[in-house]
Design an enzyme around this catalytic site. Structure first.
Site, PDB file in Angstrom:
ATOM      1  N   ASN A 160      15.910 -29.866  36.901  1.00 53.24           N
ATOM      2  CA  ASN A 160      16.843 -28.739  36.893  1.00 53.24           C
ATOM      3  C   ASN A 160      18.191 -29.304  37.342  1.00 53.24           C
ATOM      4  O   ASN A 160      18.421 -29.520  38.524  1.00 53.24           O
ATOM      5  CB  ASN A 160      16.330 -27.659  37.855  1.00 53.24           C
ATOM      6  N   LYS A 195      17.564 -31.173  40.772  1.00 49.84           N
ATOM      7  CA  LYS A 195      16.281 -30.943  41.437  1.00 49.84           C
ATOM      8  C   LYS A 195      15.180 -31.465  40.533  1.00 49.84           C
ATOM      9  O   LYS A 195      15.302 -31.364  39.310  1.00 49.84           O
ATOM     10  CB  LYS A 195      16.059 -29.444  41.665  1.00 49.84           C
ATOM     11  N   ARG A 255      15.316 -27.481  32.612  1.00 47.45           N
ATOM     12  CA  ARG A 255      15.788 -26.099  32.644  1.00 47.45           C
ATOM     13  C   ARG A 255      17.168 -26.047  31.991  1.00 47.45           C
ATOM     14  O   ARG A 255      18.064 -26.805  32.364  1.00 47.45           O
ATOM     15  CB  ARG A 255      15.915 -25.613  34.085  1.00 47.45           C
ATOM     16  N   HIS A 271      17.661 -16.266  34.291  1.00 47.79           N
ATOM     17  CA  HIS A 271      16.505 -16.335  35.195  1.00 47.79           C
ATOM     18  C   HIS A 271      15.223 -15.848  34.517  1.00 47.79           C
ATOM     19  O   HIS A 271      14.278 -15.402  35.185  1.00 47.79           O
ATOM     20  CB  HIS A 271      16.718 -15.466  36.459  1.00 47.79           C
ATOM     21  N   HIS A 313      15.192 -10.993  41.097  1.00 46.57           N
ATOM     22  CA  HIS A 313      15.354 -12.420  41.413  1.00 46.57           C
ATOM     23  C   HIS A 313      16.675 -12.543  42.160  1.00 46.57           C
ATOM     24  O   HIS A 313      17.749 -12.491  41.557  1.00 46.57           O
ATOM     25  CB  HIS A 313      15.363 -13.251  40.121  1.00 46.57           C
ATOM     26  N   ILE A 314      16.612 -12.649  43.479  1.00 48.94           N
ATOM     27  CA  ILE A 314      17.859 -12.759  44.236  1.00 48.94           C
ATOM     28  C   ILE A 314      17.875 -14.058  45.049  1.00 48.94           C
ATOM     29  O   ILE A 314      17.160 -14.222  46.017  1.00 48.94           O
ATOM     30  CB  ILE A 314      18.135 -11.495  45.094  1.00 48.94           C
ATOM     31  N   ASN A 345      20.812 -17.640  45.045  1.00 48.61           N
ATOM     32  CA  ASN A 345      22.242 -17.877  45.071  1.00 48.61           C
ATOM     33  C   ASN A 345      22.907 -17.064  43.967  1.00 48.61           C
ATOM     34  O   ASN A 345      23.844 -16.307  44.183  1.00 48.61           O
ATOM     35  CB  ASN A 345      22.440 -19.356  44.816  1.00 48.61           C
ATOM     36  N   ARG A 374      29.554 -15.095  43.229  1.00 46.63           N
ATOM     37  CA  ARG A 374      29.960 -14.383  41.992  1.00 46.63           C
ATOM     38  C   ARG A 374      30.114 -12.898  42.271  1.00 46.63           C
ATOM     39  O   ARG A 374      29.345 -12.318  43.029  1.00 46.63           O
ATOM     40  CB  ARG A 374      28.906 -14.584  40.893  1.00 46.63           C
ATOM     41  N   ARG A 430      21.603 -16.112  54.923  1.00 45.73           N
ATOM     42  CA  ARG A 430      21.195 -16.337  56.317  1.00 45.73           C
ATOM     43  C   ARG A 430      22.372 -16.126  57.266  1.00 45.73           C
ATOM     44  O   ARG A 430      22.236 -15.493  58.313  1.00 45.73           O
ATOM     45  CB  ARG A 430      20.639 -17.758  56.499  1.00 45.73           C
ATOM     46  N   VAL A 472      16.585 -15.243  48.561  1.00 42.57           N
ATOM     47  CA  VAL A 472      16.818 -14.054  49.389  1.00 42.57           C
ATOM     48  C   VAL A 472      15.607 -13.112  49.314  1.00 42.57           C
ATOM     49  O   VAL A 472      15.100 -12.641  50.333  1.00 42.57           O
ATOM     50  CB  VAL A 472      18.100 -13.312  48.934  1.00 42.57           C
ATOM     51  N   GLY A 473      15.131 -12.876  48.100  1.00 45.78           N
ATOM     52  CA  GLY A 473      14.023 -11.934  47.900  1.00 45.78           C
ATOM     53  C   GLY A 473      12.754 -12.343  48.626  1.00 45.78           C
ATOM     54  O   GLY A 473      12.014 -11.509  49.146  1.00 45.78           O
ATOM     55  N   ASN A 525      12.639 -14.427  51.315  1.00 45.42           N
ATOM     56  CA  ASN A 525      12.808 -14.737  52.737  1.00 45.42           C
ATOM     57  C   ASN A 525      13.501 -13.689  53.585  1.00 45.42           C
ATOM     58  O   ASN A 525      13.389 -13.720  54.800  1.00 45.42           O
ATOM     59  CB  ASN A 525      13.583 -16.057  52.886  1.00 45.42           C
ATOM     60  N   GLU A 558       9.681 -21.497  38.851  1.00 45.71           N
ATOM     61  CA  GLU A 558      10.249 -21.782  37.526  1.00 45.71           C
ATOM     62  C   GLU A 558       9.786 -23.145  37.031  1.00 45.71           C
ATOM     63  O   GLU A 558       9.539 -23.339  35.848  1.00 45.71           O
ATOM     64  CB  GLU A 558      11.786 -21.729  37.608  1.00 45.71           C
TER      65      GLU A 558
END
Ligand SMILES: Nc1ncnc2c1ncn2[C@@H]1O[C@H](COP(=O)(O)OP(=O)(O)O)[C@@H](O)[C@H]1O
Ligand SMILES: CC(=O)OP(=O)(O)O
Ligand SMILES: [Mg+2]
Length: 401
Positions: A7, A14, A91, A180, A208-209, A211, A241, A285, A332-333, A335, A385
């Site tokens: 990715n 990654k 990806r 996504h 899907h939240i 970055n 964004r 965070r 985010v979703g 954690n 993914e």
């Protein structure tokens, strides 16, 4: 078969190496700050200690070579030879209308991905760099591209068209594509399995939240509507964004501030969202730390983020004429208990009721956070993914033999 998943971002790469016999991850890692002063390679071989290496990595070809070196390293490696890698999966964010599913990399496929640079300027150019770099380092290994947009190709014309002159769709393919998709696809399947109910029977909203962030309304297991559009800028407020705004804001600000197209693009993609409102960070965070400390700018950023997310959930419940399952996923979703709690607190009109204790549990497993009385199942499903990319890569390479 051993499959390497890549990715590639503009300054990062990654990777995950899979043994597809049992879908186990042999190693994974990340190269950050590519093209900057000191690049950082973090390599985590399964069952061995993580290693970090700082060096100068000016472009993606060097990054992949360093990754391959680590994979065969005597101490930190997991392979005897690079030849053990039998396929590479990439990806790619934007596949336009040309790619309705994953595809083998060919000169034509690469040319098409290049034609789509305009539509995903932050994402598609690094993906091509990743593909070219992998080809240079592993010239005889088949490569597959897996697109964020592919899952959303099932959207109806009335959903994907923008109400602007139709000639712009015909001439320039201006429409909603959505991103996504690999993640929305994956978590919707895992959610149905977790609930032990047929996917086709469920009206689902997947959030899907990370970055970047997007919501998808899923009906009959297919993408019915999604919040990202022509590019990954539309929809939710994100780390950097803006998400939705009055399109007139763009021309108004360009005029008043004498901004060029590239400057206004950069403002909306890189200097907006949580970062702009908090004035300090794009990372949820930091925002929730600020919220807890009563810091006013972080609090406002959090409240705007939550409000906009909740409005989208409401609009997708309307689009689907109801909702059976809400899924939270990505950074985010998965954690942030406080984001999930605040969003769900104001969805009681839909019959949503979450269990505060279940919501606080931290785990890498799919889990329910709604209470038994809730009319809507609320789930946290860790996305994967890379696994979807590895599976598609394996399938396409086998089919091409
Ligand atoms: N414990 C946490 N609480 C709140 N947010 C978190 C937590 N851990 C990670 N995140 C958020 O997840 C984001 C990254 O999500 P991720 O899905 O990994 O993004 P991407 O794939 O777009 O890089 C971070 O920017 C951070 O805001
Ligand atoms: C499409 C997109 O926004 O991807 P990411 O969340 O990885 O930036
Ligand atoms: Mg992501």
């Amino acid at each position: 078969m051993k499959v390497l998943v890549i990715n590639a971002g503009s300054s990062s790469l990654k990777y995950q190496l899979y043994d597809m016999n049992d879908e186990s991850v042999l190693a994974k890692g990340l190269v950050e700050r590519i093209g900057m002063d000191s690049s950082i390679l973090t390599h985590k071989p399964t069952g061995k200690e993580e290693v970090t290496e700082v060096s100068e990595i000016l472009e993606h070809t060097t990054a992949i070579r360093k990754v391959l070196d680590k994979l065969v390293d005597k101490e930190h490696g997991v392979l005897n030879s690079v030849d053990e890698i039998q396929a590479v999966g990439h990806r790619v964010v934007h596949g336009g209308e040309a790619f309705k599913s994953s595809a083998l990399v060919t000169p034509e496929a690469k040319a098409e991905i290049r034609r789509l640079f305009d539509l995903a300027p932050l994402h598609n150019p690094p993906a091509i760099s990743g593909i070219t770099a992998a080809e240079k380092n592993m010239p005889n290994v088949p490569q597959v591209v897996v697109f964020d947009t592919a899952f959303h190709q099932t959207m109806d014309e009335k959903v994907f068209l923008y109400p602007i002159p139709k000639v712009l769709y015909k001439k320039h393919h201006v429409r909603r594509y959505g991103m996504h998709g690999t993640s929305h696809y994956y978590v919707s399947r895992v959610a149905a399995e977790y609930l032990n109910r047929p996917l086709e029977d469920l009206k689902m909203i997947t959030c899907h939240i990370g970055n970047g962030g997007s919501l998808t309304a899923i009906k009959d297991g297919k993408s019915f509507d999604t919040s990202m559009g022509l590019t990954p800028l539309e929809g939710l407020m994100m780390g950097t964004r803006s998400g939705d705004l009055d399109p007139a804001v763009v021309t108004f600000v360009m005029n008043k501030e004498e901004l060029t197209i590239s400057e206004v693009n950069s403002m909306l993609n890189k200097h907006s969202g949580l970062l702009a409102i908090s004035g300090s960070s794009s990372d949820m965070r930091d925002i929730t730390d600020g919220l807890e400390a009563g810091e006013p700018n972080a609090t406002l950023a959090f409240e705007m983020y939550e409000y906009r997310l909740r409005k989208y959930i409401g609009s997708y419940a309307a689009a689907l004429n109801g909702v059976d399952v809400i899924v939270f996923t990505a950074g985010v979703g998965e954690n942030s208990a406080v984001v999930r709690e605040k969003v769900c607190e104001n969805l009681t009109y839909l019959g949503v009721e979450i269990d505060p204790e279940l919501n606080k549990i931290r785990s890498g497993e799919p889990r329910r956070i709604s209470s038994p009385n809730s009319k809507v199942e609320v789930l946290v499903i860790p996305t994967n993914e890379e696994l979807v990319i590895a599976r598609d890569t394996l399938r396409i390479v086998e089919e091409s033999k």
